[in-house]
Scaffold this motif. Structure first.
Motif, PDB file in Angstrom:
ATOM      1  N   GLU A 164      22.561  55.977  29.706  1.00  0.00           N
ATOM      2  CA  GLU A 164      22.795  54.544  29.865  1.00  0.00           C
ATOM      3  C   GLU A 164      24.022  54.264  30.734  1.00  0.00           C
ATOM      4  OE1 GLU A 164      22.945  53.054  25.890  1.00  0.00           O
ATOM      5  OE2 GLU A 164      20.763  52.875  25.721  1.00  0.00           O
ATOM      6  N   LYS A 165      24.934  55.234  30.825  1.00  0.00           N
ATOM      7  CA  LYS A 165      26.099  55.074  31.697  1.00  0.00           C
ATOM      8  C   LYS A 165      25.691  55.010  33.162  1.00  0.00           C
ATOM      9  CE  LYS A 165      29.212  57.681  28.649  1.00  0.00           C
ATOM     10  NZ  LYS A 165      30.060  58.917  28.545  1.00  0.00           N
ATOM     11  N   TYR A 166      24.564  55.646  33.485  1.00  0.00           N
ATOM     12  CA  TYR A 166      24.118  55.738  34.872  1.00  0.00           C
ATOM     13  C   TYR A 166      22.967  54.784  35.193  1.00  0.00           C
ATOM     14  CZ  TYR A 166      26.713  60.037  34.093  1.00  0.00           C
ATOM     15  OH  TYR A 166      27.678  60.940  33.735  1.00  0.00           O
ATOM     16  N   LEU A 167      22.102  54.534  34.208  1.00  0.00           N
ATOM     17  CA  LEU A 167      20.929  53.700  34.450  1.00  0.00           C
ATOM     18  C   LEU A 167      21.010  52.358  33.748  1.00  0.00           C
ATOM     19  CD1 LEU A 167      18.033  56.320  34.042  1.00  0.00           C
ATOM     20  CD2 LEU A 167      19.290  55.711  36.113  1.00  0.00           C
ATOM     21  N   ASP A 168      21.948  52.160  32.894  1.00  0.00           N
ATOM     22  CA  ASP A 168      22.120  51.050  31.949  1.00  0.00           C
ATOM     23  C   ASP A 168      20.934  51.010  30.969  1.00  0.00           C
ATOM     24  OD1 ASP A 168      20.043  49.193  32.912  1.00  0.00           O
ATOM     25  OD2 ASP A 168      21.407  48.615  34.522  1.00  0.00           O
ATOM     26  N   LYS A 169      21.017  50.181  29.961  1.00  0.00           N
ATOM     27  CA  LYS A 169      19.999  50.162  28.899  1.00  0.00           C
ATOM     28  C   LYS A 169      18.634  49.758  29.437  1.00  0.00           C
ATOM     29  CE  LYS A 169      23.102  49.385  25.001  1.00  0.00           C
ATOM     30  NZ  LYS A 169      23.435  48.529  23.838  1.00  0.00           N
ATOM     31  N   LYS A 170      18.619  48.821  30.359  1.00  0.00           N
ATOM     32  CA  LYS A 170      17.350  48.378  30.928  1.00  0.00           C
ATOM     33  C   LYS A 170      16.664  49.515  31.679  1.00  0.00           C
ATOM     34  CE  LYS A 170      15.368  44.950  34.077  1.00  0.00           C
ATOM     35  NZ  LYS A 170      15.682  43.827  35.017  1.00  0.00           N
ATOM     36  N   GLY A 171      17.421  50.290  32.437  1.00  0.00           N
ATOM     37  CA  GLY A 171      16.852  51.414  33.169  1.00  0.00           C
ATOM     38  C   GLY A 171      16.292  52.478  32.243  1.00  0.00           C
ATOM     39  N   VAL A 172      16.994  52.766  31.152  1.00  0.00           N
ATOM     40  CA  VAL A 172      16.508  53.767  30.197  1.00  0.00           C
ATOM     41  C   VAL A 172      15.228  53.282  29.532  1.00  0.00           C
ATOM     42  CG1 VAL A 172      17.026  55.019  28.065  1.00  0.00           C
ATOM     43  CG2 VAL A 172      18.794  54.768  29.815  1.00  0.00           C
ATOM     44  N   ARG A 173      15.158  51.976  29.245  1.00  0.00           N
ATOM     45  CA  ARG A 173      13.918  51.441  28.662  1.00  0.00           C
ATOM     46  C   ARG A 173      12.751  51.578  29.633  1.00  0.00           C
ATOM     47  NH1 ARG A 173      17.403  47.367  26.489  1.00  0.00           N
ATOM     48  NH2 ARG A 173      16.867  45.934  28.208  1.00  0.00           N
ATOM     49  N   ARG A 174      13.012  51.392  30.922  1.00  0.00           N
ATOM     50  CA  ARG A 174      11.952  51.572  31.927  1.00  0.00           C
ATOM     51  C   ARG A 174      11.497  53.032  31.968  1.00  0.00           C
ATOM     52  NH1 ARG A 174      14.324  48.854  37.286  1.00  0.00           N
ATOM     53  NH2 ARG A 174      12.402  49.728  38.208  1.00  0.00           N
ATOM     54  N   LEU A 175      12.436  53.943  31.846  1.00  0.00           N
ATOM     55  CA  LEU A 175      12.087  55.368  31.795  1.00  0.00           C
ATOM     56  C   LEU A 175      11.250  55.672  30.561  1.00  0.00           C
ATOM     57  CD1 LEU A 175      12.281  58.320  32.648  1.00  0.00           C
ATOM     58  CD2 LEU A 175      14.548  58.414  31.567  1.00  0.00           C
ATOM     59  N   GLU A 176      11.647  55.139  29.426  1.00  0.00           N
ATOM     60  CA  GLU A 176      10.882  55.370  28.191  1.00  0.00           C
ATOM     61  C   GLU A 176       9.468  54.811  28.307  1.00  0.00           C
ATOM     62  OE1 GLU A 176      13.192  55.607  24.250  1.00  0.00           O
ATOM     63  OE2 GLU A 176      14.083  53.912  25.330  1.00  0.00           O
ATOM     64  N   SER A 177       9.326  53.687  28.956  1.00  0.00           N
ATOM     65  CA  SER A 177       7.997  53.097  29.143  1.00  0.00           C
ATOM     66  C   SER A 177       7.108  54.019  29.960  1.00  0.00           C
ATOM     67  CB  SER A 177       8.124  51.738  29.830  1.00  0.00           C
ATOM     68  OG  SER A 177       6.852  51.171  30.077  1.00  0.00           O
TER      69      SER A 177
END
Length: 223
Positions: A164-177
């Motif tokens: 999340e430090k690199y992608l932020d929470k929104k980016g990590v959620r997109r990865l999880e999707s």
């Protein structure tokens, strides 16, 4: 002691029965890996305790799953860079263990126990060595937790915080999707490679979007 010796002597026959192959050898010299013909394992001492035995058997089951389900020719042909190779290996591990568990229910339990003991003993990375390590560790732990139902929650959460430090929470959620859409159904080395490329493209898109947002903020500040 006698029980461990007996197990060690029987494991080559078990591996050949599981893989349906003849002549698969076990070499007691780690780290655990396989080239499709030989399984290399950490040593199994005659006085090994129960947890050590479970980890070793889990490692051998894991490498057997690669013999059964990995395309070694494709792995050799692609020759990916370290980041792509690490991601690909994480997805390949998840898919091979899932297929192994579907074929042999007992192996599913052994693999889960091995992963959880390894975590308890602290012999795992936590994703804190930079963005690439965070990404590879998160993807590996995500597959183990969500696809394989293995108890690796501490690693998943630590690597999530790092990522999340690199992608932020929104980016990590997109990865999880993306992982939710692709990883449960992947069933071949070719499909895990395609998933790796999709993940890397997603990461690039997220990074590009972050850079664009920074530029817009800077331009807005100047005005």
């Amino acid at each position: 002691m006698k029980k461990v010796t007996s197990l060690r002597n029987s494991l080559p026959a078990v591996v050949n029965a599981i893989t349906g192959s003849r002549g698969i050898k076990i070499v007691w010299q780690g780290p655990p890996r396989t080239d499709g013909n030989t399984i290399y394992s950490d040593p199994l001492p005659v006085d090994a305790d129960e947890e050590t035995v479970k980890v070793i058997v889990g490692d051998i089951d894991h490498e057997s799953s690669h013999i059964l389900f990995s395309d070694f020719e494709l792995l050799d042909k692609k020759q990916p860079n370290p980041l792509k190779k690490g991601l690909w290996n994480a997805f390949e591990d998840t898919v091979c263990e899932r297929l192994m568990g579907d074929k042999y229910v007992g192996c599913q339990e052994t693999l889960a126990e091995s992963a959880e003991i390894t975590l308890k003993q602290g012999h795992v990375r936590d994703g804190t060595e930079g963005p690439s390590d965070a990404l590879m560790t998160f993807c590996d732990a995500w597959g183990r937790k969500n696809v394989l139902a293995q108890g690796v929650d501490p690693i998943l959460e630590s690597s999530r915080k790092e990522l999340e430090k690199y992608l932020d929470k929104k980016g990590v959620r997109r990865l999880e999707s993306l992982l939710s859409t692709e990883l449960f159904s992947a069933s071949s080395t070719e499909e895990t490679f395609k998933l790796t490329e999709k993940v890397l493209k997603l990461i690039k898109d997220i990074n590009d979007e972050q850079e664009e947002e920074k530029k817009q903020k800077q331009q807005g500040g100047k005005n």
